[in-house]
Design an enzyme around this catalytic site. Structure first.
Site, PDB file in Angstrom:
ATOM      1  CG  PHE A 164      -1.858   1.235   1.180  1.00  0.00           C
ATOM      2  CD1 PHE A 164      -3.054   1.167   0.485  1.00  0.00           C
ATOM      3  CD2 PHE A 164      -1.512   2.435   1.797  1.00  0.00           C
ATOM      4  CE1 PHE A 164      -3.905   2.268   0.408  1.00  0.00           C
ATOM      5  CE2 PHE A 164      -2.355   3.542   1.727  1.00  0.00           C
ATOM      6  CZ  PHE A 164      -3.554   3.457   1.027  1.00  0.00           C
ATOM      7  CE  LYS A 210       0.184   5.674   7.758  1.00  0.00           C
ATOM      8  NZ  LYS A 210      -1.206   5.911   8.116  1.00  0.00           N
ATOM      9  CG  ASP A 222       5.832   3.582   1.724  1.00  0.00           C
ATOM     10  OD1 ASP A 222       5.932   4.211   2.781  1.00  0.00           O
ATOM     11  OD2 ASP A 222       4.769   3.462   1.079  1.00  0.00           O
TER      12      ASP A 222
HETATM   13  C1  LIG Z   1       3.189   2.459   3.814  1.00  0.00           C
HETATM   14  C2  LIG Z   1       2.281   3.588   3.467  1.00  0.00           C
HETATM   15  N1  LIG Z   1       2.588   4.387   2.448  1.00  0.00           N
HETATM   16  C3  LIG Z   1       1.813   5.430   2.109  1.00  0.00           C
HETATM   17  C4  LIG Z   1       0.651   5.691   2.788  1.00  0.00           C
HETATM   18  C5  LIG Z   1      -0.189   6.865   2.381  1.00  0.00           C
HETATM   19  O1  LIG Z   1      -0.042   7.878   3.297  1.00  0.00           O
HETATM   20  P1  LIG Z   1      -1.093   9.089   3.323  1.00  0.00           P
HETATM   21  O2  LIG Z   1      -2.394   8.501   3.775  1.00  0.00           O
HETATM   22  O3  LIG Z   1      -0.505  10.064   4.296  1.00  0.00           O
HETATM   23  O4  LIG Z   1      -1.171   9.618   1.948  1.00  0.00           O
HETATM   24  C6  LIG Z   1       0.287   4.895   3.870  1.00  0.00           C
HETATM   25  C7  LIG Z   1      -0.960   5.155   4.599  1.00  0.00           C
HETATM   26  O5  LIG Z   1      -1.499   4.319   5.263  1.00  0.00           O
HETATM   27  C8  LIG Z   1       1.123   3.809   4.210  1.00  0.00           C
HETATM   28  O6  LIG Z   1       0.806   3.001   5.229  1.00  0.00           O
END
Ligand SMILES: Cc1ncc(COP(=O)(O)O)c(C=O)c1O
Length: 400
Positions: A135, A251, A222
């Site tokens: 994700f 986050k 990520d």
């Molecule tokens: C690993 C990862 N990358 C990207 C995102 C996307 O982040 P945002 O919701 O701040 O766009 C999330 C959100 O849950 C995530 O867990």
């Protein structure tokens, strides 16, 4: 006392299946709803509220910043932006940072870096390796990189240029990219969050680092969810003793103030030139102060050690209370990023836990996810398990 509120947001788009409560305030690892009912926070705003709620060191710093300047624009230098960048460089061993506001924005920047890395090498149609169950966000490019058809459904045509492989299988990756000169990067989470708390194995991370070096690919990790101390190291990949070339963060970096960052090493740090990328709110003085203070407080209060210690305690308690259930598939994760996988869908537990005074999430249908504030104590962890375990047992008894 009635605590549930119904159909509370009729004027907002129908994008979230919300728990029927509205939170009014918090203190430490506890929050209260508008009716005065209290909850133990096992979710931390989905791995965001690093320092919990109303932290006595963070709040005055943010109040001070708000009274000085909230936003100035990237036309001008932001001293705390440079301070935060220097700190992230120190903690990651990488070299340069770009600031934005969210996780998907950080990932978009990473994807653009990878494509330009390819174009700069004369690759006109660069391709990026991505993973099943990953994700990365919900913009068109990041949902295309995401390995979940539910997230993608209805939004085609998807962005092209992704090659999808299973996690932790180096042979599958080699096979999928064999003889392909257009591959420029691999992009993955050290621990998949939304996909069900699925850790990338240490040997796989090391093999991948080697393969990226051999083939001149960017290793892009990520760490939006698993980074910022959650696993007991600043960044989860550091457990494997490797460094990525590109690392999106968001986050927990601002402990609740919206912030994102892309940290890059020597192979990727000079790819963007003026005019290639930017964002209005990114790196603004409030977010930068939040990042600087979050890291300062984490260091002062030993929160990495705390995440490791309390995480191990929580995991052991979950194992003790739930380990013998035949419907328990696995408890996995690291530090304060834990997943409890059952053999059946268990989304109903989210509302039941809220009714019992505990905030959790269920992801990938069958995985109870715990990503609480990193200030959680072992006493809080015991309380959490004391609420959750009977709920899980009862739920499974009713839904065998
Ligand atoms: C690993 C990862 N990358 C990207 C995102 C996307 O982040 P945002 O919701 O701040 O766009 C999330 C959100 O849950 C995530 O867990």
């Amino acid at each position: 006392m009635a605590t549930l509120i119904e159909a509370a947001s009729p004027h907002q788009m129908n994008t979230y299946g919300r728990v029927p409560i509205a939170l009014s305030h918090g203190q430490g690892c506890r929050v209260w709803d508008v009716n005065g009912k209290s909850y133990l926070d096992g979710l931390g705003g989905i791995a965001v509220n690093t320092l919990g709620h109303n932290h006595p060191k963070l709040v005055p710093a943010l109040q001070d910043q708000i009274a000085k300047i909230i936003h100035s624009s990237n036309y001008y230098h932001v001293p705390n932006g440079e301070k935060l960048a220097a700190k992230l460089v120190e903690l990651s061993g990488l070299t340069n940072v770009f600031f934005c506001c969210t996780g998907l924005e950080a990932n978009e920047a990473a994807l653009k870096l990878a494509r330009k890395y390819g174009h700069d090498k004369g690759i006109e149609r660069p391709e990026i390796v991505v993973y099943e169950k990953a994700f990365h966000g919900r913009s068109i490019a990041t949902l295309s990189a995401t390995g979940n058809e539910k997230v993608q459904k209805g939004f085609g045509p998807l962005v092209e240029g992704f090659i999808r492989v299973p996690l932790n299988d180096i042979e599958a990756l080699k096979k999928a990219t064999e003889g392909n000169p257009n591959v420029v990067a691999v992009f993955f989470e050290t621990i998949q969050g939304e996909g069900g708390v699925n850790p990338t194995r240490i040997e796989y991370l090391q093999q991948l680092r080697q393969l990226c070096d051999e083939r001149d690919w960017l290793m892009m990790i990520d760490e939006v969810q698993c980074g910022m101390g959650r696993t007991g190291k600043w960044f989860a990949h550091q457990w494997a003793g490797i460094k990525p070339d590109v690392m999106p963060l968001a986050k927990g970096l601002g402990s609740g103030v919206p912030i994102g960052a892309v940290v890059a090493g020597p192979k990727a740090a000079q790819i963007f030139q003026p005019g290639n990328h930017g964002t209005t709110f990114g790196g603004n003085p409030l977010a930068m102060r939040a990042g600087v203070e979050t890291i300062r407080i984490m260091e002062e209060d030993g929160l990495l050690e705390n995440a490791a210690k309390v995480g191990a305690h929580l995991r052991a308690a979950l194992q003790r209370e739930l380990g013998s259930l035949p419907q328990l598939k696995e408890i996995r994760g690291q530090g304060l990023m834990l997943g409890v996988e059952l053999t059946r869908p268990c989304g109903a537990l989210v509302n039941r836990a809220a009714e019992a005074g505990l905030l959790i999430s269920v992801t990938a249908d069958t995985v109870i996810r715990l990503v609480p504030p990193l200030i959680m104590t072992t006493t809080d962890a015991d309380e959490l398990v004391g609420i959750l375990a009977p709920l899980v047992r009862q739920f499974l008894a009713e839904n065998p």
